[in-house]
Design a protein around this motif. Structure first.
Motif, PDB file in Angstrom:
ATOM      1  N   ASP A 123      10.486  -2.479  10.501  1.00 20.28           N
ATOM      2  CA  ASP A 123      11.463  -3.336  11.177  1.00 20.28           C
ATOM      3  C   ASP A 123      10.809  -4.580  11.775  1.00 20.28           C
ATOM      4  N   GLN A 124       9.534  -4.807  11.438  1.00 23.77           N
ATOM      5  CA  GLN A 124       8.811  -5.987  11.886  1.00 23.77           C
ATOM      6  C   GLN A 124       8.453  -6.850  10.670  1.00 23.77           C
ATOM      7  N   PRO A 125       8.304  -8.175  10.854  1.00 26.59           N
ATOM      8  CA  PRO A 125       8.119  -9.064   9.702  1.00 26.59           C
ATOM      9  C   PRO A 125       6.886  -8.791   8.857  1.00 26.59           C
ATOM     10  N   PHE A 126       5.812  -8.281   9.485  1.00 28.17           N
ATOM     11  CA  PHE A 126       4.571  -8.115   8.734  1.00 28.17           C
ATOM     12  C   PHE A 126       4.154  -6.647   8.647  1.00 28.17           C
ATOM     13  N   GLY A 127       5.165  -5.824   8.337  1.00 29.89           N
ATOM     14  CA  GLY A 127       4.929  -4.420   8.060  1.00 29.89           C
ATOM     15  C   GLY A 127       4.478  -4.197   6.628  1.00 29.89           C
ATOM     16  N   PRO A 128       4.454  -2.953   6.168  1.00 31.49           N
ATOM     17  CA  PRO A 128       3.952  -2.637   4.820  1.00 31.49           C
ATOM     18  C   PRO A 128       4.812  -3.205   3.701  1.00 31.49           C
ATOM     19  N   GLN A 129       6.030  -3.660   4.023  1.00 32.14           N
ATOM     20  CA  GLN A 129       6.900  -4.251   3.012  1.00 32.14           C
ATOM     21  C   GLN A 129       6.528  -5.696   2.691  1.00 32.14           C
ATOM     22  N   THR A 130       5.649  -6.304   3.487  1.00 35.53           N
ATOM     23  CA  THR A 130       5.327  -7.719   3.307  1.00 35.53           C
ATOM     24  C   THR A 130       3.931  -7.911   2.710  1.00 35.53           C
ATOM     25  N   LEU A 131       2.898  -7.524   3.428  1.00 37.77           N
ATOM     26  CA  LEU A 131       1.508  -7.607   2.970  1.00 37.77           C
ATOM     27  C   LEU A 131       1.130  -8.991   2.421  1.00 37.77           C
ATOM     28  N   PRO A 132       1.190 -10.027   3.247  1.00 32.36           N
ATOM     29  CA  PRO A 132       0.804 -11.361   2.791  1.00 32.36           C
ATOM     30  C   PRO A 132      -0.716 -11.507   2.725  1.00 32.36           C
ATOM     31  N   TYR A 133      -1.163 -12.393   1.844  1.00 32.66           N
ATOM     32  CA  TYR A 133      -2.589 -12.630   1.632  1.00 32.66           C
ATOM     33  C   TYR A 133      -3.039 -13.902   2.349  1.00 32.66           C
ATOM     34  N   GLY A 134      -4.266 -13.857   2.857  1.00 31.04           N
ATOM     35  CA  GLY A 134      -4.862 -15.022   3.481  1.00 31.04           C
ATOM     36  C   GLY A 134      -6.367 -14.887   3.496  1.00 31.04           C
ATOM     37  N   VAL A 135      -7.008 -15.699   4.327  1.00 31.42           N
ATOM     38  CA  VAL A 135      -8.462 -15.684   4.474  1.00 31.42           C
ATOM     39  C   VAL A 135      -8.787 -15.677   5.961  1.00 31.42           C
ATOM     40  N   VAL A 136      -9.735 -14.844   6.362  1.00 30.90           N
ATOM     41  CA  VAL A 136     -10.152 -14.786   7.761  1.00 30.90           C
ATOM     42  C   VAL A 136     -11.660 -14.979   7.855  1.00 30.90           C
ATOM     43  N   ASP A 137     -12.087 -15.493   8.988  1.00 28.82           N
ATOM     44  CA  ASP A 137     -13.514 -15.694   9.241  1.00 28.82           C
ATOM     45  C   ASP A 137     -13.808 -15.267  10.669  1.00 28.82           C
ATOM     46  N   HIS A 187     -12.207   0.973  -3.260  1.00 28.72           N
ATOM     47  CA  HIS A 187     -10.912   1.623  -3.484  1.00 28.72           C
ATOM     48  C   HIS A 187      -9.989   0.804  -4.399  1.00 28.72           C
ATOM     49  N   LEU A 188     -10.445  -0.371  -4.806  1.00 26.14           N
ATOM     50  CA  LEU A 188      -9.581  -1.272  -5.575  1.00 26.14           C
ATOM     51  C   LEU A 188      -9.929  -1.331  -7.052  1.00 26.14           C
ATOM     52  N   GLY A 189     -11.007  -0.647  -7.456  1.00 27.59           N
ATOM     53  CA  GLY A 189     -11.373  -0.605  -8.861  1.00 27.59           C
ATOM     54  C   GLY A 189     -11.647  -1.991  -9.430  1.00 27.59           C
ATOM     55  N   ASP A 190     -11.165  -2.233 -10.661  1.00 22.58           N
ATOM     56  CA  ASP A 190     -11.408  -3.503 -11.333  1.00 22.58           C
ATOM     57  C   ASP A 190     -10.739  -4.684 -10.624  1.00 22.58           C
ATOM     58  N   LEU A 191      -9.751  -4.416  -9.782  1.00 21.03           N
ATOM     59  CA  LEU A 191      -9.040  -5.486  -9.086  1.00 21.03           C
ATOM     60  C   LEU A 191      -9.848  -6.061  -7.924  1.00 21.03           C
ATOM     61  N   ALA A 192     -10.912  -5.370  -7.529  1.00 17.21           N
ATOM     62  CA  ALA A 192     -11.702  -5.803  -6.372  1.00 17.21           C
ATOM     63  C   ALA A 192     -12.283  -7.191  -6.578  1.00 17.21           C
ATOM     64  N   GLU A 193     -12.654  -7.530  -7.815  1.00 16.03           N
ATOM     65  CA  GLU A 193     -13.278  -8.832  -8.050  1.00 16.03           C
ATOM     66  C   GLU A 193     -12.325  -9.993  -7.779  1.00 16.03           C
ATOM     67  N   LEU A 194     -11.016  -9.724  -7.796  1.00 18.49           N
ATOM     68  CA  LEU A 194     -10.036 -10.779  -7.538  1.00 18.49           C
ATOM     69  C   LEU A 194      -9.991 -11.178  -6.073  1.00 18.49           C
ATOM     70  N   VAL A 195     -10.462 -10.314  -5.178  1.00 14.40           N
ATOM     71  CA  VAL A 195     -10.374 -10.578  -3.737  1.00 14.40           C
ATOM     72  C   VAL A 195     -11.730 -10.476  -3.057  1.00 14.40           C
ATOM     73  N   SER A 196     -12.800 -10.661  -3.821  1.00 17.03           N
ATOM     74  CA  SER A 196     -14.144 -10.541  -3.253  1.00 17.03           C
ATOM     75  C   SER A 196     -14.753 -11.882  -2.888  1.00 17.03           C
ATOM     76  N   ALA A 211       0.549  -2.769  -5.275  1.00 18.88           N
ATOM     77  CA  ALA A 211       0.861  -1.328  -5.264  1.00 18.88           C
ATOM     78  C   ALA A 211      -0.315  -0.535  -4.691  1.00 18.88           C
ATOM     79  N   ARG A 212      -1.528  -0.916  -5.071  1.00 20.28           N
ATOM     80  CA  ARG A 212      -2.701  -0.194  -4.578  1.00 20.28           C
ATOM     81  C   ARG A 212      -2.866  -0.400  -3.074  1.00 20.28           C
ATOM     82  N   LEU A 213      -2.683  -1.637  -2.589  1.00 23.01           N
ATOM     83  CA  LEU A 213      -2.812  -1.896  -1.162  1.00 23.01           C
ATOM     84  C   LEU A 213      -1.730  -1.190  -0.360  1.00 23.01           C
ATOM     85  N   THR A 214      -0.512  -1.161  -0.890  1.00 21.61           N
ATOM     86  CA  THR A 214       0.576  -0.461  -0.193  1.00 21.61           C
ATOM     87  C   THR A 214       0.217   1.001   0.001  1.00 21.61           C
ATOM     88  N   SER A 215      -0.336   1.606  -1.036  1.00 21.94           N
ATOM     89  CA  SER A 215      -0.742   3.008  -0.941  1.00 21.94           C
ATOM     90  C   SER A 215      -1.854   3.195   0.085  1.00 21.94           C
TER      91      SER A 215
END
Length: 399
Positions: free
Chosen positions: A13-27, A51-60, A80-84
């Motif tokens: 019931d909040q904007p940035f719960g598991p239904q949203t999962l937006p991507y960004g960059v943090v430092d 935990h991300l398998g072959d997809l890890a290289e996309l966000v490394s 789907a993997r991040l939601t899980s």
């Protein structure tokens, strides 16, 4: 919901719960890392690479660029993997969760080409009446194609970046005057972040293959500079000085429940603009000026969808590439408090806008802050958030 994430803002019931999962960059002081937002925290994705398998290289890497260059199948698979992972009872091994208040959040991707459209009928008619009072407010081509212009990608900045008042020529008695803009404005818009393979002539049915996600966008506008220069070729220096976008990109997949048909424009579409499924979006925006909400535009009122805009901007053979950004145009509705620019709210400076502290405005003054937020309906009554876009006006620099 059972989740290892102990953050009250990470709820359906909040904007940035598991239904949203937006991507960004943090430092956090150790260099930029790709992350996904969980309420008021961020999960650094390199910390859960195992935990991300072959997809890890996309966000490394240090930005979303590799992820944008992937495919729709990759984007959906990663989501789907991040939601899980974020909804399981215990934290994945190595997971690093950081508070948003403890990190710097830079521009999350390299902006390629930038296109801005003009797709709100209400906004177009209002601006026409204000700036061309003796002419038809809506030009003949408007109901046949999504009018737009190519902007300046080098001045796209992340939310929170201050915006310096620009200089330029303005109309005056006896000829133009040069100096700082006295009619600085905002435009509340929705931006679409492109990805996938480089393509030309993208049909409306293929929009999802080339739109990664959605941000809020403020197309800062110097109305006095714009009013002098925009005929006959349109926006130039009155808009190229700054465009602000959200720091977090909401995936297009998160907005599946929010899709709606666009309003009827009054004549049939040419075949390349026809959609087989609707790509309008039910987004509810809010524009806050120095802490006072002055407008609540509805994106469902927009006359052209993102799929139609993408089809139009590539139909001549122009390419779309990962990192390209295109914006909806100002979001305005039929009611006065649904106008997405201060030009419209003040009716060209004629009417005063009263803020909660008793001050009045027509256009922006130095030190003013504008925050644009938005939400959309999600599955099963949840709320999907678009990260805010915020900016504060700095005085013009002496030339």
């Amino acid at each position: 919901m059972t989740s290892w994430v102990r953050d009250p803002a990470f709820a359906r019931d909040q904007p940035f719960g598991p239904q949203t999962l937006p991507y960004g960059v943090v430092d956090a002081g150790d260099g930029p890392r790709v992350a996904v937002r969980l309420g008021d925290h961020a999960l650094a994705l390199p910390s859960i690479a195992r935990h991300l398998g072959d997809l890890a290289e996309l966000v490394s890497g240090v930005s979303l660029d590799p992820l944008l260059a992937a495919t729709r199948a990759d984007w959906s698979g990663l989501r789907a993997r991040l939601t899980s992972l974020v909804t399981q009872p215990s934290a994945p091994t190595g997971a690093e969760l950081v508070s948003l208040s403890d990190v710097r959040i830079p521009l999350p991707f390299t902006v390629g080409d930038y296109v801005d459209f003009y797709s709100s009928r209400h906004h177009a008619e209002n601006v026409g009446r204000i700036m061309r009072p003796d002419s038809d407010p809506l030009l003949p081509n408007w109901t046949h194609l999504p009018v737009g212009y190519h902007g300046r990608s080098g001045t796209v900045v992340v939310s929170g970046t201050p915006v310096e008042r620009p200089h330029g020529q303005r109309r005056g008695k006896g000829g133009p005057h040069f100096g700082p803009s006295g009619r600085l404005d905002v435009e509340a818009e929705v931006g679409f972040v492109c990805g996938g393979p480089v393509a030309r002539r993208v049909p409306t049915r293929s929009a999802a293959e080339h739109i990664f996600g959605v941000v809020l966008l403020n197309d800062w506008s110097a109305r006095d500079i714009q009013g002098w220069e925009y005929q006959p070729l349109g926006p130039f220096l009155g808009k190229s000085f700054a465009t602000s976008i959200s720091a977090w990109v909401t995936p297009l997949d998160a907005l599946a429940t929010a899709r709606v048909a666009v309003p009827d424009v009054g004549n049939p579409w040419l075949p390349y603009l026809v959609e087989d499924t609707p790509w309008g979006l039910d987004l509810r925006l809010s524009v806050e000026w120095n802490g006072t909400v002055v407008s609540r535009p509805r994106f469902a009122d927009m006359s052209y969808s993102c799929a139609q805009q993408l089809a139009h901007m590539t139909v001549n053979g122009a390419t779309v590439r990962p990192g390209d950004l295109f914006a909806s145009g100002t979001v305005s509705g039929p009611e006065e408090r649904q106008r997405g620019s201060f030009l419209e709210l003040s009716w060209g400076g004629r009417d005063l806008i009263e803020l909660a502290d008793g001050q009045t405005r027509t256009f922006l003054e130095d030190g003013d802050t504008v925050v644009i937020t938005a939400q959309a309906p999600g599955e099963d009554g949840s709320v999907v958030g678009l990260a805010p876009v915020e900016g504060t006006v700095l005085p013009a620099v002496d030339l």
